[in-house]
Write a protein that holds these residues in place. Structure first.
Motif, PDB file in Angstrom:
ATOM      1  N   VAL A  65       0.882  -1.169   0.000  1.00  0.00           N
ATOM      2  CA  VAL A  65       0.000   0.000   0.000  1.00  0.00           C
ATOM      3  C   VAL A  65       0.922   1.222   0.000  1.00  0.00           C
ATOM      4  CG1 VAL A  65      -1.854   1.233   1.153  1.00  0.00           C
ATOM      5  CG2 VAL A  65      -1.754  -1.272   1.296  1.00  0.00           C
ATOM      6  N   PRO A  66       1.315   1.697  -1.177  1.00  0.00           N
ATOM      7  CA  PRO A  66       2.316   2.765  -1.258  1.00  0.00           C
ATOM      8  C   PRO A  66       1.859   4.061  -0.590  1.00  0.00           C
ATOM      9  CG  PRO A  66       2.076   1.664  -3.384  1.00  0.00           C
ATOM     10  CD  PRO A  66       0.951   1.190  -2.516  1.00  0.00           C
ATOM     11  N   ASP A  67       2.828   4.776   0.000  1.00  0.00           N
ATOM     12  CA  ASP A  67       2.587   6.072   0.624  1.00  0.00           C
ATOM     13  C   ASP A  67       2.439   7.124  -0.480  1.00  0.00           C
ATOM     14  OD1 ASP A  67       2.826   8.575   1.866  1.00  0.00           O
ATOM     15  OD2 ASP A  67       4.109   7.770   3.448  1.00  0.00           O
ATOM     16  N   PRO A  68       1.352   7.914  -0.464  1.00  0.00           N
ATOM     17  CA  PRO A  68       1.157   8.945  -1.499  1.00  0.00           C
ATOM     18  C   PRO A  68       2.322   9.929  -1.601  1.00  0.00           C
ATOM     19  CG  PRO A  68      -0.857   8.626  -0.243  1.00  0.00           C
ATOM     20  CD  PRO A  68       0.199   7.837   0.448  1.00  0.00           C
ATOM     21  N   LEU A  69       2.994  10.230  -0.477  1.00  0.00           N
ATOM     22  CA  LEU A  69       4.131  11.153  -0.516  1.00  0.00           C
ATOM     23  C   LEU A  69       5.295  10.558  -1.307  1.00  0.00           C
ATOM     24  CD1 LEU A  69       4.136  12.581   3.129  1.00  0.00           C
ATOM     25  CD2 LEU A  69       3.396  13.716   1.034  1.00  0.00           C
ATOM     26  N   TYR A 119       8.185   2.547  -1.831  1.00  0.00           N
ATOM     27  CA  TYR A 119       6.758   2.597  -1.505  1.00  0.00           C
ATOM     28  C   TYR A 119       6.430   3.070  -0.099  1.00  0.00           C
ATOM     29  CZ  TYR A 119       7.498  -1.895   0.909  1.00  0.00           C
ATOM     30  OH  TYR A 119       7.955  -2.882   1.746  1.00  0.00           O
ATOM     31  N   GLU A 120       7.415   3.134   0.792  1.00  0.00           N
ATOM     32  CA  GLU A 120       7.056   3.485   2.159  1.00  0.00           C
ATOM     33  C   GLU A 120       8.301   3.974   2.907  1.00  0.00           C
ATOM     34  OE1 GLU A 120       4.079   1.425   5.381  1.00  0.00           O
ATOM     35  OE2 GLU A 120       5.667   0.180   4.529  1.00  0.00           O
ATOM     36  N   LEU A 121       8.122   4.972   3.790  1.00  0.00           N
ATOM     37  CA  LEU A 121       9.192   5.472   4.651  1.00  0.00           C
ATOM     38  C   LEU A 121       8.796   5.223   6.099  1.00  0.00           C
ATOM     39  CD1 LEU A 121      11.926   7.001   4.597  1.00  0.00           C
ATOM     40  CD2 LEU A 121      10.631   9.126   4.876  1.00  0.00           C
ATOM     41  N   VAL A 122       9.537   4.362   6.789  1.00  0.00           N
ATOM     42  CA  VAL A 122       9.210   3.974   8.158  1.00  0.00           C
ATOM     43  C   VAL A 122      10.428   4.196   9.043  1.00  0.00           C
ATOM     44  CG1 VAL A 122       8.461   2.107   9.677  1.00  0.00           C
ATOM     45  CG2 VAL A 122       7.548   2.251   7.359  1.00  0.00           C
ATOM     46  N   ASP A 123      10.278   5.052  10.057  1.00  0.00           N
ATOM     47  CA  ASP A 123      11.361   5.340  11.003  1.00  0.00           C
ATOM     48  C   ASP A 123      12.646   5.727  10.290  1.00  0.00           C
ATOM     49  OD1 ASP A 123       9.673   4.725  13.143  1.00  0.00           O
ATOM     50  OD2 ASP A 123      10.218   2.596  13.096  1.00  0.00           O
ATOM     51  N   VAL A 149      11.724  -0.403  -0.328  1.00  0.00           N
ATOM     52  CA  VAL A 149      11.683  -0.421  -1.789  1.00  0.00           C
ATOM     53  C   VAL A 149      11.732  -1.863  -2.273  1.00  0.00           C
ATOM     54  CG1 VAL A 149      14.199  -0.098  -1.836  1.00  0.00           C
ATOM     55  CG2 VAL A 149      12.872   0.361  -3.896  1.00  0.00           C
ATOM     56  N   VAL A 150      10.962  -2.157  -3.325  1.00  0.00           N
ATOM     57  CA  VAL A 150      11.050  -3.480  -3.964  1.00  0.00           C
ATOM     58  C   VAL A 150      11.823  -3.317  -5.271  1.00  0.00           C
ATOM     59  CG1 VAL A 150       8.988  -4.505  -2.959  1.00  0.00           C
ATOM     60  CG2 VAL A 150       8.767  -3.145  -5.031  1.00  0.00           C
ATOM     61  N   MET A 151      12.671  -4.303  -5.573  1.00  0.00           N
ATOM     62  CA  MET A 151      13.496  -4.259  -6.770  1.00  0.00           C
ATOM     63  C   MET A 151      13.458  -5.599  -7.482  1.00  0.00           C
ATOM     64  SD  MET A 151      16.877  -2.073  -5.589  1.00  0.00           S
ATOM     65  CE  MET A 151      17.256  -1.723  -7.318  1.00  0.00           C
ATOM     66  N   VAL A 152      13.590  -5.560  -8.799  1.00  0.00           N
ATOM     67  CA  VAL A 152      13.653  -6.799  -9.571  1.00  0.00           C
ATOM     68  C   VAL A 152      15.018  -7.451  -9.400  1.00  0.00           C
ATOM     69  CG1 VAL A 152      13.587  -7.777 -11.894  1.00  0.00           C
ATOM     70  CG2 VAL A 152      11.929  -6.022 -11.229  1.00  0.00           C
ATOM     71  N   ASP A 153      16.088  -6.633  -9.342  1.00  0.00           N
ATOM     72  CA  ASP A 153      17.435  -7.170  -9.185  1.00  0.00           C
ATOM     73  C   ASP A 153      18.195  -6.354  -8.143  1.00  0.00           C
ATOM     74  OD1 ASP A 153      19.837  -8.403  -9.367  1.00  0.00           O
ATOM     75  OD2 ASP A 153      20.204  -7.976 -11.487  1.00  0.00           O
ATOM     76  N   PRO A 198      18.493   5.372   4.408  1.00  0.00           N
ATOM     77  CA  PRO A 198      18.870   3.948   4.375  1.00  0.00           C
ATOM     78  C   PRO A 198      17.763   3.155   3.684  1.00  0.00           C
ATOM     79  CG  PRO A 198      19.130   4.879   6.585  1.00  0.00           C
ATOM     80  CD  PRO A 198      18.401   5.906   5.782  1.00  0.00           C
ATOM     81  N   LEU A 199      18.138   2.105   2.967  1.00  0.00           N
ATOM     82  CA  LEU A 199      17.172   1.328   2.191  1.00  0.00           C
ATOM     83  C   LEU A 199      16.897  -0.027   2.837  1.00  0.00           C
ATOM     84  CD1 LEU A 199      18.440   1.926  -1.474  1.00  0.00           C
ATOM     85  CD2 LEU A 199      16.790   3.263  -0.150  1.00  0.00           C
ATOM     86  N   GLU A 200      15.627  -0.395   2.849  1.00  0.00           N
ATOM     87  CA  GLU A 200      15.221  -1.762   3.204  1.00  0.00           C
ATOM     88  C   GLU A 200      14.655  -2.377   1.926  1.00  0.00           C
ATOM     89  OE1 GLU A 200      11.572  -3.774   5.576  1.00  0.00           O
ATOM     90  OE2 GLU A 200      12.787  -2.379   6.778  1.00  0.00           O
ATOM     91  N   ILE A 201      15.419  -3.292   1.320  1.00  0.00           N
ATOM     92  CA  ILE A 201      15.097  -3.781  -0.020  1.00  0.00           C
ATOM     93  C   ILE A 201      14.402  -5.135   0.037  1.00  0.00           C
ATOM     94  CG2 ILE A 201      16.063  -4.469  -2.253  1.00  0.00           C
ATOM     95  CD1 ILE A 201      18.307  -2.494  -1.824  1.00  0.00           C
ATOM     96  N   ALA A 202      13.309  -5.251  -0.695  1.00  0.00           N
ATOM     97  CA  ALA A 202      12.639  -6.537  -0.935  1.00  0.00           C
ATOM     98  C   ALA A 202      12.728  -6.815  -2.430  1.00  0.00           C
ATOM     99  CB  ALA A 202      11.191  -6.491  -0.472  1.00  0.00           C
ATOM    100  N   ILE A 203      12.341  -7.998  -2.824  1.00  0.00           N
ATOM    101  CA  ILE A 203      12.477  -8.397  -4.229  1.00  0.00           C
ATOM    102  C   ILE A 203      11.103  -8.687  -4.821  1.00  0.00           C
ATOM    103  CG2 ILE A 203      12.755 -10.882  -3.799  1.00  0.00           C
ATOM    104  CD1 ILE A 203      14.987 -10.835  -5.923  1.00  0.00           C
ATOM    105  N   THR A 204      10.957  -8.431  -6.123  1.00  0.00           N
ATOM    106  CA  THR A 204       9.706  -8.708  -6.826  1.00  0.00           C
ATOM    107  C   THR A 204      10.026  -9.125  -8.250  1.00  0.00           C
ATOM    108  OG1 THR A 204       7.478  -7.842  -7.224  1.00  0.00           O
ATOM    109  CG2 THR A 204       9.305  -6.359  -7.709  1.00  0.00           C
ATOM    110  N   THR A 205       9.011  -9.401  -9.054  1.00  0.00           N
ATOM    111  CA  THR A 205       9.213  -9.798 -10.449  1.00  0.00           C
ATOM    112  C   THR A 205       8.917  -8.624 -11.372  1.00  0.00           C
ATOM    113  OG1 THR A 205       6.920 -10.519 -10.761  1.00  0.00           O
ATOM    114  CG2 THR A 205       8.482 -12.147  -9.878  1.00  0.00           C
TER     115      THR A 205
END
Length: 554
Positions: A71-75, A93-97, A102-106, A123-130
């Motif tokens: 659920v991306p943050d509008p900002l 998609y979101e800024l927390v603390d 962010v989701v990335m393909v690679d 700082p980045l918290e990276i997840a992966i997607t297709t």
């Protein structure tokens, strides 16, 4: 992006995404073609890209996320654009603390990670997607709220006297429909204006109207793109066209019909970018998934999926085909149109203009030594008769039928002219379904159910969910769709009732004793889970076998 830990094939087999026989075929192809095993497995259709991505996520110790999980943050959305997402293959998609998610393909591409860091000093918290999920995120969150058609007409208004760029307007009209996530585009000529409407999540919504003097040229352009006769305006015509949108090909089925104010055009969008779904992704109850898998393993018989046009019947059938071992069984289809080209399946499209319909196609397919046959639709007695005969001669036949309920398929087959004893001998199951809108995840809120909802759910008190309406869902409170279903699997008592010509109410009573659950009951499940609302269930299914209490609520 490679799967590093352990042998890829063994890990996929361990997760039940792949069979040993499929792996051996892929390894033989790898020795011949010298391509990565993961690429070969996806090209053969043995595994889905997301299954490989799940393994990569495990190896990297990061989360694997789909578009529906976010659920991306509008900002954050206001700070990115589609070009940035495509270039970096990333979606913040979101800024927390103070940490940007962010989701990335690679995620292992240092240049793309660096590009994200340059745009966002966190700082980045990276997840992966297709890649497919990334495109879905763009379509759902970053498409302009102003249509391309409206922008073109505004541009022309500023340049008075300019000729209408017919090709640009027509292409923009089609792309707008795809970007909005519509299944159909309607061009409806009236006396003073041509209305453009898009069917989104099953509901028609208004688009940018066209001036009547520009409509004939736009319709002629659509005809040219579809290979239709532009000089014929008195007879209906059907065709197909293809447009390129966001680096992918989208097919459309075109229907042109003369009306009192001009030609009415409806384009059905056949977007294959999402691929086929499996049974888990269809949102059905676990018990229904288990029962459908047992149906797919049956050696012979007829299984039908029923419902109105656009209720997802073909998607369900293809999900069932995904449960069938096409390595050891010959799976063939006869369709109109072929909506999902799949590997290992022999697929044939009917062409009534040359006398090649479902009946003729099925008769020919039965000479091709099939084990499993998918017939796009049973439309007449000849096709129904051939389907029954195919089932009784040792074939598993999957098809669709237009009825309002699962049990109603019995009466429909009898009306077509199939004898009750043949229905009883060959029919192994019927699933009826409807598509319902799901609550928008961006604006969902909890509330205490009112008296009518509690009575409908059979509880005294319960917390439910509903959508407030937001920019993401265009104020509707709903985003996306899922299916409500009822699965009718005849047992011995039901089979005997069918043979004796029992009416639908009697069949329903007997089936309910064996655990049959109606679509209304499946809808209650989804309401309790917070995925939709009682009003939405009643909207699509309000007249189907309602009890006295349900009619009082309605």
């Amino acid at each position: 992006m490679q799967v590093a830990k352990g042998r890829l094939g063994d890990r996929l087999i361990e997760k039940a995404y792949l069979t040993q026989a499929e792996l051996e075929v892929a390894l033989n192809e790898q020795r011949r073609a010298h391509r990565p095993l993961g690429e070969i497995l996806t090209s053969l259709g043995f595994v889905r890209a997301e299954h490989l991505t799940e393994l990569v996520a495990e190896d990297m110790g990061v989360a694997f996320l789909r578009a529906r999980d976010l659920v991306p943050d509008p900002l954050i959305l206001s700070a990115i654009e589609p070009a940035f997402v495509r270039e970096t293959a990333s979606f913040p998609y979101e800024l927390v603390d103070g940490v940007l998610r962010v989701v990335m393909v690679d995620p292992e591409d240092p240049e793309k990670v660096s590009a994200v860091r340059q745009r966002f000093p966190y700082p980045l918290e990276i997840a992966i997607t297709t890649e497919d999920e990334l495109l879905r995120l763009i379509r759902d969150n970053l498409q302009s709220s102003t249509s391309q058609v409206a922008e073109l007409f505004a541009e022309l208004h500023e340049r008075e006297g300019s000729d209408l760029p017919v090709e640009r307007v027509t292409t923009a009209l089609l792309i707008d429909g795809i970007h909005r996530g519509s299944t159909d585009i309607h061009l409806e000529p009236d006396e003073h204006v041509t209305r453009v409407r898009y069917r989104i999540d099953g509901i028609l919504q208004s688009g940018e109207n066209l001036p009547t003097d520009a409509t004939p040229a736009i319709i002629s352009r659509i005809k040219v793109m579809s290979g239709l006769n532009i000089s014929e305006r008195r007879r209906p015509q059907d065709g197909r066209l293809r447009v390129e949108v966001d680096d992918r090909q989208v097919d459309m089925r075109v229907s042109v019909m003369p009306t009192v104010h001009g030609e009415n055009v409806v384009l059905r969008i056949l977007d294959r970018s999402g691929g086929t779904l499996d049974l888990v992704q269809l949102g059905m109850a676990p018990e229904t998934q288990r029962l459908l898998k047992t149906v797919a393993d049956r050696p012979h018989g007829v299984f039908l999926v029923t419902g109105p046009t656009g209720s997802g019947k073909t998607t369900t059938l293809y999900a069932m085909l995904g449960q069938i071992d096409a390595m050891h069984r010959n799976v063939t289809t006869i369709e109109d149109p072929i909506e999902y080209p799949l590997p290992l399946l022999r697929q044939s499209q009917v062409d009534p203009t040359i006398g090649y319909g479902f009946h003729e196609g099925l008769r020919s397919l039965l000479r091709q030594d099939p084990d499993v046959v998918l017939v796009g639709e049973i439309r007449d007695r000849e096709t129904a008769d051939m389907t029954i005969k195919a089932a009784m001669t040792g074939h598993l036949v999957l098809s669709t039928l237009h009825t309002n309920s699962a049990i109603g398929a019995i009466g429909r087959l009898a009306d077509i002219g199939i004898e009750p004893y043949l229905i009883q001998d060959s029919l192994i199951g019927v699933m009826a379904q409807r598509l319902i809108r799901t609550i928008c995840g961006a604006c969902a809120e909890e509330y205490t159910a009112d008296e009518s909802e509690c009575r409908w759910l059979g509880v005294e008190r319960i917390e439910l969910r509903r959508g407030r309406g937001c920019e993401r869902c265009n104020g509707a409170g709903f985003k996306g769709r899922t299916a409500i279903m009822e699965l009718f699997l005849p047992d011995e008592e039901v089979a005997e009732a069918i043979r004796s010509g029992a009416n639908p109410l009697e069949l329903h009573r007997i089936a309910k004793k064996s655990g049959f659950r109606s679509m209304i009951e499946d809808g209650r499940r989804l309401v309790r889970e917070g995925r939709t609302t009682m009003k939405e269930i009643r909207r699509v299914n309000s007249s189907h076998l309602l009890s006295k209490e349900e009619r009082e609520v309605a």
